[in-house]
Write a protein that holds these residues in place. Structure first.
Motif, PDB file in Angstrom:
ATOM      1  N   UNK A 134      -6.073  44.111  54.049  1.00  0.00           N
ATOM      2  CA  UNK A 134      -6.258  44.168  52.525  1.00  0.00           C
ATOM      3  C   UNK A 134      -4.691  43.703  52.402  1.00  0.00           C
ATOM      4  N   UNK A 135      -3.600  44.551  52.975  1.00  0.00           N
ATOM      5  CA  UNK A 135      -1.814  44.587  52.973  1.00  0.00           C
ATOM      6  C   UNK A 135      -1.534  43.543  53.057  1.00  0.00           C
ATOM      7  N   UNK A 136      -1.539  43.386  54.305  1.00  0.00           N
ATOM      8  CA  UNK A 136      -0.977  42.338  55.269  1.00  0.00           C
ATOM      9  C   UNK A 136      -1.464  40.734  54.332  1.00  0.00           C
ATOM     10  N   UNK A 165       9.826  52.636  44.619  1.00  0.00           N
ATOM     11  CA  UNK A 165       9.900  50.884  45.049  1.00  0.00           C
ATOM     12  C   UNK A 165       8.617  50.398  45.564  1.00  0.00           C
ATOM     13  N   UNK A 166       9.220  50.864  46.848  1.00  0.00           N
ATOM     14  CA  UNK A 166       7.591  51.132  47.699  1.00  0.00           C
ATOM     15  C   UNK A 166       6.006  50.713  47.140  1.00  0.00           C
ATOM     16  N   UNK A 167       6.280  52.103  46.795  1.00  0.00           N
ATOM     17  CA  UNK A 167       4.759  52.470  45.289  1.00  0.00           C
ATOM     18  C   UNK A 167       4.309  52.074  44.597  1.00  0.00           C
ATOM     19  N   UNK A 168       5.562  51.233  44.272  1.00  0.00           N
ATOM     20  CA  UNK A 168       4.826  50.096  43.281  1.00  0.00           C
ATOM     21  C   UNK A 168       4.036  48.963  43.968  1.00  0.00           C
ATOM     22  N   UNK A 177       3.642  54.112  54.362  1.00  0.00           N
ATOM     23  CA  UNK A 177       4.082  52.939  54.702  1.00  0.00           C
ATOM     24  C   UNK A 177       3.200  51.657  55.859  1.00  0.00           C
ATOM     25  N   UNK A 178       3.896  52.697  57.008  1.00  0.00           N
ATOM     26  CA  UNK A 178       3.373  51.663  58.424  1.00  0.00           C
ATOM     27  C   UNK A 178       1.741  51.364  58.264  1.00  0.00           C
ATOM     28  N   UNK A 205       3.274  67.838  56.440  1.00  0.00           N
ATOM     29  CA  UNK A 205       4.343  66.828  55.335  1.00  0.00           C
ATOM     30  C   UNK A 205       3.649  65.069  55.490  1.00  0.00           C
ATOM     31  N   UNK A 206       3.757  64.504  55.069  1.00  0.00           N
ATOM     32  CA  UNK A 206       3.512  63.491  55.956  1.00  0.00           C
ATOM     33  C   UNK A 206       5.177  61.949  54.973  1.00  0.00           C
ATOM     34  N   UNK A 207       5.627  61.327  55.997  1.00  0.00           N
ATOM     35  CA  UNK A 207       6.513  61.174  55.917  1.00  0.00           C
ATOM     36  C   UNK A 207       6.435  59.367  55.343  1.00  0.00           C
ATOM     37  N   UNK A 208       7.336  58.803  54.446  1.00  0.00           N
ATOM     38  CA  UNK A 208       6.928  57.577  53.669  1.00  0.00           C
ATOM     39  C   UNK A 208       7.370  56.592  54.434  1.00  0.00           C
ATOM     40  N   UNK A 209       7.735  56.768  55.758  1.00  0.00           N
ATOM     41  CA  UNK A 209       7.680  55.475  56.864  1.00  0.00           C
ATOM     42  C   UNK A 209       6.420  55.682  57.596  1.00  0.00           C
TER      43      UNK A 209
END
Length: 145
Positions: free
Chosen positions: A136-138, A55-58, A128-129, A121-125
């Protein structure tokens, strides 16, 4: 004349190397998960880390590319246009792999530039942060409200 031919060949070669990812520019952010082997523990762990966050990826318009030395495939949670079959090619691996490490993960922004890269390893947190702090995301979040 000879120099012109050499320059033209170099330009054509570099365009061919990146053509797979250029089509995403201004449309999607990309995560490249690169490994010298599919059996790598960190490679497997990275895939597992991201599997539950579709969901976060989409929402962030992220497409994942799994890249091995001679093949790659993509996972697109937004449009469910995942490439379930591996495509045979070494171009992406040659362009983005790191000679010093067996594993690498790269975040490419909407503008096509590398925003984050690391060899562990890159955490999802953290992912996303990093994305959510981008201008652009903001703007996307602001316009959605």
């Amino acid at each position: 004349m000879r120099i012109l031919l050499i320059v033209a060949l170099i330009l054509m070669t570099s365009k061919l190397t990146g053509q797979n990812l250029d089509s995403h520019k201004w449309e999607n952010r990309l995560i490249l998960i690169i490994s010298k082997t599919q059996e790598s523990e960190v490679y497997k762990s990275q895939i597992e880390e991201f599997e539950t966050s579709y969901k976060g990826f989409a929402e962030r318009r992220l497409i994942i590319y799994l890249i091995l030395p001679n093949q790659y495939k993509s996972v697109d949670y937004q449009n469910d246009k995942s490439d379930n079959n591996w495509t045979t090619s070494s171009k992406l691996f040659k362009r983005y792999a790191d000679d010093q490490s067996d594993f690498k993960v790269i975040l490419i922004g909407l503008d096509g530039s590398i925003k984050l890269q690391q060899n562990d390893l890159l955490t999802t947190d953290k992912l996303f942060e990093t994305i959510d702090a981008m201008p652009m995301r903001r703007s996307e979040i602001k316009n959605r409200k």
